[in-house]
Design an enzyme around this catalytic site. Structure first.
Site, short mmCIF file in Angstrom:
data_model
loop_
_atom_site.label_atom_id
_atom_site.label_comp_id
_atom_site.label_asym_id
_atom_site.label_seq_id
_atom_site.Cartn_x
_atom_site.Cartn_y
_atom_site.Cartn_z
N ASP A 405 4.61 6.54 -13.02
CA ASP A 405 5.55 6.02 -12.02
C ASP A 405 5.92 4.57 -12.34
OD1 ASP A 405 7.06 6.05 -9.72
OD2 ASP A 405 5.40 5.50 -8.42
N GLU A 408 10.44 2.13 -14.90
CA GLU A 408 11.84 1.82 -15.29
C GLU A 408 11.90 0.64 -16.25
OE1 GLU A 408 10.76 2.49 -12.18
OE2 GLU A 408 11.54 4.54 -12.38
N ASP A 483 12.53 8.37 -5.28
CA ASP A 483 12.34 8.10 -3.85
C ASP A 483 13.57 8.46 -3.01
OD1 ASP A 483 9.89 7.24 -4.59
OD2 ASP A 483 10.34 5.10 -4.44
C1 GLC Z 1 6.91 4.98 -5.92
C2 GLC Z 1 7.03 6.46 -6.29
C3 GLC Z 1 6.43 7.30 -5.20
C4 GLC Z 1 4.97 6.88 -4.98
C5 GLC Z 1 4.89 5.40 -4.67
C6 GLC Z 1 3.46 4.90 -4.57
O1 GLC Z 1 7.70 4.68 -4.84
O2 GLC Z 1 8.35 6.83 -6.55
O3 GLC Z 1 6.53 8.66 -5.50
O4 GLC Z 1 4.43 7.61 -3.94
O5 GLC Z 1 5.56 4.65 -5.66
O6 GLC Z 1 2.78 5.11 -5.75
#
Ligand code: GLC
Length: 802
Positions: A405, A408, A483
């Site tokens: 995660d 980017e 998200d």
């Molecule tokens: C980011 C991710 C999400 C995750 C969060 C906490 O927003 O896109 O899926 O739950 O981080 O890790």
């Protein structure tokens, strides 16, 4: 960022006349009076690569996107020359280059113009960073439509849009927002029943203008690097998508459990909560294969650590979950907390593996753990180190899948929400700034993780997932749309984005079912599950800020309805697994938008609600509140209503009833749909028989069934079973021919066949020309069911004589 209008006005440079050209192997290189090089490589009869260099030189030829294992080859490569044009001929296309100005035009063999330069290649020097803004402008043909470009949250057809690619963390993004998590610089043009693709292999921020600023021009340009693009001829969109997907690669088969239903939340902790969650699924008989650990499993959000207060014995916990049939998937982020007591940080520092700014300081930024440094995954040594960090998590503790995660990469509280552009990267020994490495950073992180999970999960298959990605990243990882929000609009977006990703080479994709931010109503959650069961990746995930999002959180009715649909997903696993196999082997997208299914039908150009799941199931989710049905467009062919076997002839739109407990699902006539019994998780039971739902057709249809051990690598050694069923239906008889490839022996001996729409009662049955009694086959005329041995070459059923 510069706009295309600015680009037009700011001193563009053009190649000028061709001075000379030479050819060598599969390529031709032109040199112009202004010292521009154009190298055209013929990779296949239908794939040409165009590379432009200024100042008479090319950069080092390096790409993260192209799959080095892709095999090329062509039947024809000829050159014709006259004073005005040089023409390259393959067995599929003619490519004509104008000697006057280096402009390119590509025709099919009937001399139909497919694609032609408008202004063609031009560039603008970039004094600040060096190098050029490299630009291409093509003429848009009459009635041309455009598709592709990865995860863009906008209408499916891109005509009239101007979009750019710069991976961006967009929490709770809205429809039509431009830059999102992924960069896939690939689009498909479709005009006069001819599709072609353009893959612009450039990782700098790139821009695409599909007749937005200029009615008749399609333009793409990047803020650095080379104008380096691949032209991919169809003429069918299916050919374009498969060729592009091969060019940039496909993944290995995932473990089958990765295609089951997954439940996630930010975050499930402590351990007891996870165990309760798991028990609840089993108690309520709601199938589920994986539960997720979001960042709170870690100690202070430090990757590869555990919060021992909440998870005192992770290995034991993972084992207990496994006993109940659950795989545990854990998240990792690239931000490594600056903390000299943290071994990953110390090691990264010692080995000099963190990204640095132009003048030497480390790239420092805030993410969940607070101030962090970030590994430079574009360095092969860093990838190897990162992969080895999974030894404990995957190899010892038994985590079965990893979720990448914030890659980017996302940085909090800074302008641009990411690294500054001066950050340096190794780029596999092609040192560069973040301008070039930004869009591939997430892909390289996912690649490093993939290598680690693969190594330590062995002999099982890895499961890997990422938020950021670049073209070709599908070789290493699945992905999700990030998200999103619990709104009806986002349900529509999820549908569009996943279809778009599928035709952009990334089929293993899904959305956060129910929405990540905010809480869905029970109705929205139900409708989202009804869509999500058709997405290759099927996971409920939510921020948890606004309440619970487990299937039982919305009351009995929602639980019962969604269970039915998840049951259906589990029944359709062999069908989905087969579609996955076709994606891996042939680059065929798992979901097929209608325009992909029938590009001749202009009604499909602006429709994206309906899609084909696999090859033969048409799904059309309900995307509006309080709907009791909707109008559905049926593409060519005849379709059976999945719920009541009613038949509909395609080529028109009709109203379909869909109260909350139903969603419009149709099956193509002639299809043979393989099904499992409902299981609570993959491989809960050893299959005693396989179900085949056969949808009668007066005519022919071919269906495919791929099977293997659902995990491990034996399938690569030939231990798979690939069956082709050829259905031939007549008014009073049916033939099914079966052909099998591969050495895998399926655990079951019988097929439980069920006919839909069979217009007669069976009187006689022959297996491989020998008559078999209907009693032996347990024929039930009321339900049109039969039990037949799995091994047959020809099944022949004849109408009962009256
Ligand atoms: C980011 C991710 C999400 C995750 C969060 C906490 O927003 O896109 O899926 O739950 O981080 O890790």
């Amino acid at each position: 960022m510069i706009t295309s209008t600015e680009l037009e006005t700011k001193g563009n440079l053009f190649p000028g006349q061709i001075k000379e050209f030479r050819f060598e192997g599969n390529s031709v290189t032109f040199t112009t009076e202004n010292n521009v090089l154009l190298k055209i490589d013929v990779l296949r009869d239908s794939i040409l690569r165009f590379r432009y260099g200024t100042d008479g030189i090319f950069e080092n030829d390096f790409s993260y996107a192209i799959d080095k294992e892709t095999i090329h080859g062509f039947n024809k490569f000829e050159i014709q020359e006259n004073p005005s044009f040089i023409t390259i001929l393959t067995s599929k296309v003619k490519c004509r280059i104008s000697t006057r100005d280096l402009k390119v035009a590509i025709y099919d063999l009937q001399n139909k113009l497919i694609l032609e330069d408008e202004a063609g290649f031009h560039w603008q020097e970039n004094f600040e960073y060096g190098g050029n803004y490299v630009k291409m402008s093509k003429t848009s043909m009459d009635g041309e439509n455009f598709f592709g470009l990865g995860d863009k949250p906008t209408s499916f057809n891109l005509k009239g849009k101007k979009l750019s690619l710069w991976n961006t963390d967009q929490f709770a993004y809205s429809k039509d927002v431009d830059e999102l998590y992924k960069a896939v610089p690939f689009y498909i043009g479709l005009h006069s029943n001819t599709s072609y693709g353009i893959f612009f292999d450039n990782s700098f921020r790139s821009h695409f203008d599909f007749c937005h600023e200029k009615r008749n021009a399609v333009r793409f340009w990047a803020e650095g690097g080379e104008m380096d693009y691949y032209f991919i001829y169809g003429p069918q969109m299916a050919d374009v998508v498969s060729s592009y997907t091969h060019l940039t690669g496909t993944p290995d088969m995932p473990p089958m459990w990765a295609l089951g239903f997954h439940q996630s939340k930010w975050s499930y902790f402590p351990e007891e909560r996870l165990s309760e969650l798991a028990d609840n699924f089993r108690k309520l008989k709601f199938p589920c294969d994986a539960v997720y650990l979001d960042i709170d499993y870690m100690d202070g959000f430090r990757c590869f650590t555990w919060n021992r207060e909440h998870f005192p014995n992770p290995k034991q916990m993972v084992e207990k979950l496994e006993e109940k049939g659950f795989k545990t998937v854990a998240i990792v982020d690239p931000g490594i907390r600056i903390d000299s007591n943290y071994d990953v940080y110390r090691e990264g520092l010692e080995k000099d593996y963190f990204c640095k700014r132009a003048d030497g300081p480390y790239m420092r930024g805030k993410v969940w753990p607070g101030e962090c440094y970030f590994p430079d995954y574009t360095n092969p040594a860093v990838r190897e180190w990162w992969a080895d960090l999974f030894k404990e998590l995957v190899g010892e503790i038994g985590i079965k899948g990893v979720w990448n995660d914030m890659n980017e990469p996302a940085v909090m509280e800074v302008p641009g929400k990411t690294f500054p552009l001066d950050v340096r990267h190794d780029y596999d020994d092609n040192a560069c700034s973040h301008r070039k490495a930004h869009n591939i950073y997430g892909m390289q992180m996912a690649r490093a993780t993939y290598e680690g999970v693969k190594k330590y999960a062995f002999p099982k298959r890895p499961f890997n997932m990422t938020r950021a990605n670049f073209a070709g990243g599908q070789r290493f990882t699945s992905t999700w749309t990030g998200d999103n929000v619990a709104t009806w609009e986002h349900l529509w977006l999820a549908n569009t984005q996943v279809q778009r990703l599928c035709i952009s080479g990334m089929s293993f994709t899904g959305s956060d079912i129910g929405g990540f931010a905010e809480q869905p109503s029970g109705e929205l959650f139900t409708r989202w599950i009804q869509l999500g069961i058709f997405h290759p990746f099927c996971r409920v995930h939510s921020s948890g800020d606004h309440g619970n999002q487990e299937p039982w959180s919305f009351g009995e009715e929602v639980l019962n309805i969604t269970r039915e649909f998840v049951n259906l997903r589990y029944q359709l696993l062999p069908y989905l697994y087969t579609a996955f196999y076709q994606y891996v082997e042939e680059g065929i997208p798992i979901l097929k938008p209608l325009v992909y299914f029938d590009q001749e039908d202009a009604h499909t150009y602006y429709r994206s609600d309906e899609f084909i799941f696999g090859n033969q199931i048409l799904a059309c989710p309900i995307q509006d509140i309080n709907s009791l049905g909707r109008r559905v467009y049926f593409p060519k062919g005849r379709w059976y209503n999945f719920w009541n076997d009613e038949q509909i002839v395609g080529g028109k739109e009709i109203w379909v009833d869909a109260p909350l407990e139903k969603s419009p699902i149709f099956v193509k006539e002639g299809a043979i749909i393989p099904k499992f019994p409902v299981q609570q998780y993959v491989d809960e039971i050893v299959l005693k028989e396989l179900y085949l739902d056969i949808y009668y057709k007066n005519g022919n249809e071919t269906s495919v069934l791929y099977e293997d051990a659902h995990d491990g690598y034996d399938y690569k050694k030939g231990r798979y079973s690939l069956k082709t069923f050829k259905f031939r239906g007549r008014a009073s008889e049916v033939f099914i021919q079966q052909h099998k490839d591969g050495k895998y022996l399926t655990p079951y001996e019988h097929l439980q066949v069920r006919f839909h729409g069979l217009p007669f009662k069976i009187g006689k049955a022959f297996i491989d020309t020998e008559e078999v009694s209907l009693v032996q086959l347990e024929y039930d005329p009321e339900y049109s069911t039969l039990k037949i041995p799995k091994k047959f070459e020809l099944l022949h059923l004849v109408r009962e004589k009256t």
